[in-house]
Design a protein around this motif. Sequence first.
Motif, PDB file in Angstrom:
ATOM      1  N   LYS A  38       0.827  -1.192   0.000  1.00 32.41           N
ATOM      2  CA  LYS A  38       0.000   0.000   0.000  1.00 32.41           C
ATOM      3  C   LYS A  38       0.867   1.250   0.000  1.00 32.41           C
ATOM      4  O   LYS A  38       1.901   1.306   0.658  1.00 32.41           O
ATOM      5  CB  LYS A  38      -0.902   0.005   1.238  1.00 32.41           C
ATOM      6  N   ALA A  39       0.445   2.271  -0.759  1.00 28.97           N
ATOM      7  CA  ALA A  39       1.117   3.569  -0.744  1.00 28.97           C
ATOM      8  C   ALA A  39       0.447   4.456   0.299  1.00 28.97           C
ATOM      9  O   ALA A  39      -0.732   4.774   0.181  1.00 28.97           O
ATOM     10  CB  ALA A  39       1.048   4.217  -2.123  1.00 28.97           C
ATOM     11  N   LYS A  40       1.209   4.858   1.306  1.00 26.13           N
ATOM     12  CA  LYS A  40       0.673   5.761   2.319  1.00 26.13           C
ATOM     13  C   LYS A  40       0.509   7.158   1.749  1.00 26.13           C
ATOM     14  O   LYS A  40      -0.469   7.851   2.046  1.00 26.13           O
ATOM     15  CB  LYS A  40       1.611   5.798   3.529  1.00 26.13           C
ATOM     16  N   ASN A  41       1.484   7.568   0.927  1.00 25.33           N
ATOM     17  CA  ASN A  41       1.468   8.894   0.308  1.00 25.33           C
ATOM     18  C   ASN A  41       1.483   8.757  -1.212  1.00 25.33           C
ATOM     19  O   ASN A  41       2.029   7.792  -1.748  1.00 25.33           O
ATOM     20  CB  ASN A  41       2.689   9.706   0.722  1.00 25.33           C
ATOM     21  N   ILE A  42       0.915   9.744  -1.895  1.00 22.62           N
ATOM     22  CA  ILE A  42       0.962   9.794  -3.362  1.00 22.62           C
ATOM     23  C   ILE A  42       1.358  11.200  -3.791  1.00 22.62           C
ATOM     24  O   ILE A  42       0.763  12.189  -3.345  1.00 22.62           O
ATOM     25  CB  ILE A  42      -0.395   9.425  -3.988  1.00 22.62           C
ATOM     26  N   GLU A 311      12.494   7.990  -1.567  1.00 28.53           N
ATOM     27  CA  GLU A 311      13.485   6.941  -1.317  1.00 28.53           C
ATOM     28  C   GLU A 311      13.698   6.710   0.177  1.00 28.53           C
ATOM     29  O   GLU A 311      13.890   5.573   0.618  1.00 28.53           O
ATOM     30  CB  GLU A 311      14.809   7.290  -1.996  1.00 28.53           C
ATOM     31  N   LYS A 312      13.658   7.769   0.950  1.00 30.34           N
ATOM     32  CA  LYS A 312      13.803   7.629   2.406  1.00 30.34           C
ATOM     33  C   LYS A 312      12.533   7.104   3.042  1.00 30.34           C
ATOM     34  O   LYS A 312      12.576   6.287   3.971  1.00 30.34           O
ATOM     35  CB  LYS A 312      14.166   8.985   3.022  1.00 30.34           C
ATOM     36  N   ASP A 313      11.398   7.547   2.527  1.00 31.22           N
ATOM     37  CA  ASP A 313      10.108   7.205   3.129  1.00 31.22           C
ATOM     38  C   ASP A 313       9.695   5.764   2.858  1.00 31.22           C
ATOM     39  O   ASP A 313       9.144   5.096   3.741  1.00 31.22           O
ATOM     40  CB  ASP A 313       9.047   8.164   2.594  1.00 31.22           C
ATOM     41  N   GLN A 314       9.907   5.298   1.620  1.00 34.78           N
ATOM     42  CA  GLN A 314       9.587   3.926   1.200  1.00 34.78           C
ATOM     43  C   GLN A 314       8.090   3.604   1.175  1.00 34.78           C
ATOM     44  O   GLN A 314       7.705   2.468   0.919  1.00 34.78           O
ATOM     45  CB  GLN A 314      10.292   2.909   2.106  1.00 34.78           C
ATOM     46  N   ASN A 315       7.261   4.605   1.442  1.00 35.87           N
ATOM     47  CA  ASN A 315       5.808   4.381   1.426  1.00 35.87           C
ATOM     48  C   ASN A 315       5.090   5.366   0.507  1.00 35.87           C
ATOM     49  O   ASN A 315       3.893   5.571   0.646  1.00 35.87           O
ATOM     50  CB  ASN A 315       5.228   4.521   2.845  1.00 35.87           C
TER      51      ASN A 315
END
Length: 465
Positions: A38-42, A311-315
Amino acid sequence: MNRRKFLKGSALLSGLFTLNPVDFFANGVKEIPDPKNKAKNIIFMISDGMSSGTLAMANLYSQNILGKNGNWMSLYLENKVSRALMDTASASSIVTDSAAASSSFGGGYRVRNGVLNIGANGEKHIPVWQKFKKAGKKTGCVTTVTITHATPAGFCVNSDSRNAENEIAEMYAEIGFDVMMGGGDEFFNPLKRKDKKDVYSLCQQKGYQILKSKADLNKAEKGKKVLGIFNSGALPYSIDRKNIPELQQTPSLAEMAQTAIDQMKDHKEGFVLQIEGGKVDWAAHANDISALIHDQLAFDEAIKTVIDFAEKDQNTLVIITTDHGNANPGTIYGPDATQNFNSISNYKFTNEYILNAIHSDFNLQQIKDWIYETNTISLADDEAKHLLSFYSGLERQEGGIYNYKKLPFKAYSEIQKKHNSVGWISMDHSGDYVEVAVYGPGRELLPPFIKNTDLHYLMLKAGQI
């Protein structure tokens, strides 16, 4: 589910769009397979009006003059993204405008040119940022044109007319998006609105902090809604802001993007953000190569800001694309093509700035000196006479969608073409297929060829709402 169903026959049916751009797709999220994660952010990035030649020339400039690949092309070279071609037609034409194009992304249906998420029979398609807001996410848009312009509006509101920017400003305040930044003071300022309505005050009553300059970005209070309006009309072109001191109080697209991310990234339910390089489109309408390349490079810097975070967030799902082509610029074959193209690095300002500075009382030497000073181009006498004729009323003043002062953009781009080996097919939108790059959770959902509305459902599926 088989990934082929995502296309729902698009490869077979795309040729029919040339006759009748009927919506053959299911317009349903059920057609897309579930993502692995799942993508937390878009973050949805749009270089408005970017033909493939614009991407190529900006990267060529970056390689030849700046000594590096652009960030968008580096994502391809490093195989960090899924890549596709996208059909951009609207419901009324094989060539879309920005309102219908953004509505395809935002509402999930193709609509007529000129309207925002309103169907042929008046049906209102719920804009995607409203869907994510209802699901608990923070929502935002940043752009280099007016924040009420067609592209941000297509993700946010329903309207019978893209030109209803006064009303769109009020809709934003009423709905309560978390971060909105760009230009457009005339749609919020009671001193500039015909109805004298103070939309700034309305926004403040709704809990917004108002930002007016680049310096204000660093003062933004975390956790409080942001309305950043940095200019009347659109923001300045990137190369003019770089070289004209009085324009340097306005932020870059990358700086606005960073502030928007910082404002929303700690929200436990995540966020969605649209980032638009809107003046890429305006530069293409003007056949203005300096404006085009430098605003595309500014968009490319915003890509770095976004990918560094992702890249840091991964979500975070990142979609990088355009809404349509415009003017289809490209380099022209010839023995001096490379040298000619590289001469664009000598251009100090946009054609808009250069042509605005010419007046009817200029003599031939003055206009030749001014063009050499700003573009390092030595005009022949006949070229100088032709250019000057537009200011003395001997030639018909030229049009162009964002050419309010009727400047001779086309005539000057034809002169420049002899020196920079860049040509243009028109001064308006085109119906060519365009690039899509997808990074992060959900990138596996992107097949090689899609329709613009598919990205709406890809976002919903990746975000699992």
